[in-house]
Design a protein around this motif. Sequence first.
Motif, PDB file in Angstrom:
ATOM      1  N   LEU A 201      10.463 -11.835  -7.082  1.00 37.55           N
ATOM      2  CA  LEU A 201       9.114 -12.062  -6.549  1.00 37.55           C
ATOM      3  C   LEU A 201       9.175 -12.499  -5.087  1.00 37.55           C
ATOM      4  O   LEU A 201       8.375 -12.065  -4.258  1.00 37.55           O
ATOM      5  CB  LEU A 201       8.383 -13.110  -7.390  1.00 37.55           C
ATOM      6  N   GLY A 202      10.142 -13.333  -4.752  1.00 40.32           N
ATOM      7  CA  GLY A 202      10.287 -13.807  -3.379  1.00 40.32           C
ATOM      8  C   GLY A 202      10.637 -12.705  -2.402  1.00 40.32           C
ATOM      9  O   GLY A 202      10.345 -12.807  -1.200  1.00 40.32           O
ATOM     10  N   LYS A 207       5.444  -8.252   1.955  1.00 39.64           N
ATOM     11  CA  LYS A 207       4.024  -8.101   1.601  1.00 39.64           C
ATOM     12  C   LYS A 207       3.660  -9.269   0.690  1.00 39.64           C
ATOM     13  O   LYS A 207       3.377  -9.085  -0.496  1.00 39.64           O
ATOM     14  CB  LYS A 207       3.766  -6.761   0.918  1.00 39.64           C
ATOM     15  N   PRO A 208       3.651 -10.477   1.233  1.00 41.34           N
ATOM     16  CA  PRO A 208       3.479 -11.673   0.395  1.00 41.34           C
ATOM     17  C   PRO A 208       2.155 -11.734  -0.336  1.00 41.34           C
ATOM     18  O   PRO A 208       2.046 -12.376  -1.377  1.00 41.34           O
ATOM     19  CB  PRO A 208       3.613 -12.825   1.401  1.00 41.34           C
ATOM     20  N   GLN A 209       1.127 -11.056   0.196  1.00 45.01           N
ATOM     21  CA  GLN A 209      -0.177 -11.083  -0.462  1.00 45.01           C
ATOM     22  C   GLN A 209      -0.127 -10.482  -1.863  1.00 45.01           C
ATOM     23  O   GLN A 209      -0.924 -10.823  -2.739  1.00 45.01           O
ATOM     24  CB  GLN A 209      -1.233 -10.358   0.388  1.00 45.01           C
ATOM     25  N   LEU A 210       0.846  -9.601  -2.099  1.00 45.98           N
ATOM     26  CA  LEU A 210       0.973  -8.976  -3.409  1.00 45.98           C
ATOM     27  C   LEU A 210       1.706  -9.863  -4.412  1.00 45.98           C
ATOM     28  O   LEU A 210       1.818  -9.525  -5.591  1.00 45.98           O
ATOM     29  CB  LEU A 210       1.704  -7.631  -3.280  1.00 45.98           C
ATOM     30  N   ALA A 211       2.208 -11.001  -3.945  1.00 47.19           N
ATOM     31  CA  ALA A 211       2.890 -11.946  -4.837  1.00 47.19           C
ATOM     32  C   ALA A 211       2.000 -13.124  -5.217  1.00 47.19           C
ATOM     33  O   ALA A 211       2.393 -13.946  -6.054  1.00 47.19           O
ATOM     34  CB  ALA A 211       4.167 -12.461  -4.162  1.00 47.19           C
ATOM     35  N   SER A 338      -5.323  -8.990  -2.659  1.00 44.57           N
ATOM     36  CA  SER A 338      -4.607  -8.635  -1.436  1.00 44.57           C
ATOM     37  C   SER A 338      -5.554  -8.031  -0.410  1.00 44.57           C
ATOM     38  O   SER A 338      -6.280  -7.075  -0.715  1.00 44.57           O
ATOM     39  CB  SER A 338      -3.498  -7.627  -1.755  1.00 44.57           C
ATOM     40  N   PRO A 339      -5.596  -8.544   0.828  1.00 45.43           N
ATOM     41  CA  PRO A 339      -6.489  -7.973   1.851  1.00 45.43           C
ATOM     42  C   PRO A 339      -6.164  -6.518   2.158  1.00 45.43           C
ATOM     43  O   PRO A 339      -7.042  -5.661   2.131  1.00 45.43           O
ATOM     44  CB  PRO A 339      -6.252  -8.866   3.070  1.00 45.43           C
ATOM     45  N   HIS A 340      -4.878  -6.253   2.443  1.00 42.18           N
ATOM     46  CA  HIS A 340      -4.492  -4.888   2.786  1.00 42.18           C
ATOM     47  C   HIS A 340      -3.913  -4.203   1.556  1.00 42.18           C
ATOM     48  O   HIS A 340      -2.776  -4.438   1.162  1.00 42.18           O
ATOM     49  CB  HIS A 340      -3.456  -4.871   3.917  1.00 42.18           C
TER      50      HIS A 340
END
Length: 430
Positions: A201-202, A207-211, A338-340
């Motif tokens: 996960l890290g 693309k941290p927004q997807l985590a 997620s924004p993007h």
Amino acid sequence: MFCFPIQDKYIKAHALWCAITMLSLTSGYYLYTHLNLTGLITSSGSVLGGDFLAFYTGGNFFNQGILQQIYIMDSSSLFPKQIEFQTSLISKNLTSYAPFINPPFMALVYSPFAKLPYIHALITWQIFNFVILIYSIHLLRQELETLQYFPLYKLIACCFLFYPTLGWFLHAQATPIILLLYTLCYKSLRTNNDFKAGIYLGLLAFKPQLAIALALILIFNRRWRALLGGTLSLACCIGIGFIFVPDAMIAYIKISPQLPDLLRSSNYPTWGIHSFFGFSVLLFDHENSQIANTLIYLCSCITIFLLYKLWRNLDWKQDLKKWDLAIALTLIWGILISPHLYYYDLMLLLLPATIIINSIDAFKTENSKELSWVAITWLVCFLSGFISIIQILLFEKYRISAPIIQLSTPVIFFWGLSIFNSIVKQPSSN
């Protein structure tokens, strides 16, 4: 889903027909535009390889040791150094460019590809991602019993009957890498390897927004080993960036606050963003961006609250079927936060859809609702972007300022809500 023994043959035949039609139309258009190339530009005016041009640019700047220059932004929110490089690589007639806005440490991943000529690099990149997709399917076949009844080639074919999977291929995106990390995280959690799950996960640090959603459920359930693994792998990614390209990391941190504004610029195809952000911006930005922002935060907070409510009342893996469905729901709603989330990223829905289908007992009549939601989502993910584009073109032609409706986001949300209600109402199997 079309490999599976759905009892209603009429529904199955029409679902398969719709999916094959999507595949045929998209593939036909792709072949037509790519058989009429002018250099590296297709007859539709797009660059051969789509978003791979951005990855190639990042890898090339890293190989030259000038990665920090890639993040130089002018007053128009453009990246002049990137435009200069891509114009020299593709054509002086290049009318659009693919900005590299990944964190600097991702340039190390793209570096080997950028050492090849562009065409060779693109082909190698596509093969690499296709192999990753096959490996993800292989891992799921090991874990989910239902998939073991069907040969690998049928499961691969099913993936390409989903329009966003074709979108990944057409844009040469990195979505299969994200899908693999999701799959590894899910499988590790399912087999009680929490620390490994956190490590995977890290690695979504690019693309941290997807985590976000998965990280939140680990917090809700106090899965400290997973959180420790995630923290360590996130720290490693950031550390690698500061070790190899410290100047680029500093430059990236400086421009990061400006990156969300790019998604709202007139040059960006906002119609392709399928999330609460895209839905709200298309609906209200023409009138008032603050209303759009309020709706984004409201939808995100409601979704997170519902996830908290679900997981608070669900014992971790006491009922594996409920747990699987809860994970699937988390993945579905997580991408909306997620924004993007461009339309090819909806390919990530392959994982929760597979988990849901695996949880359905012999596809009895009472489970037709779950299958119907999967089929509706598959269809809407194909149509939604085109419906938004038609609205935009009509409004521009008649100079109308009006809300633009994006169907995919509410449909995906209500698909998740259906699963939420199913979990809440379902009696424990233990």
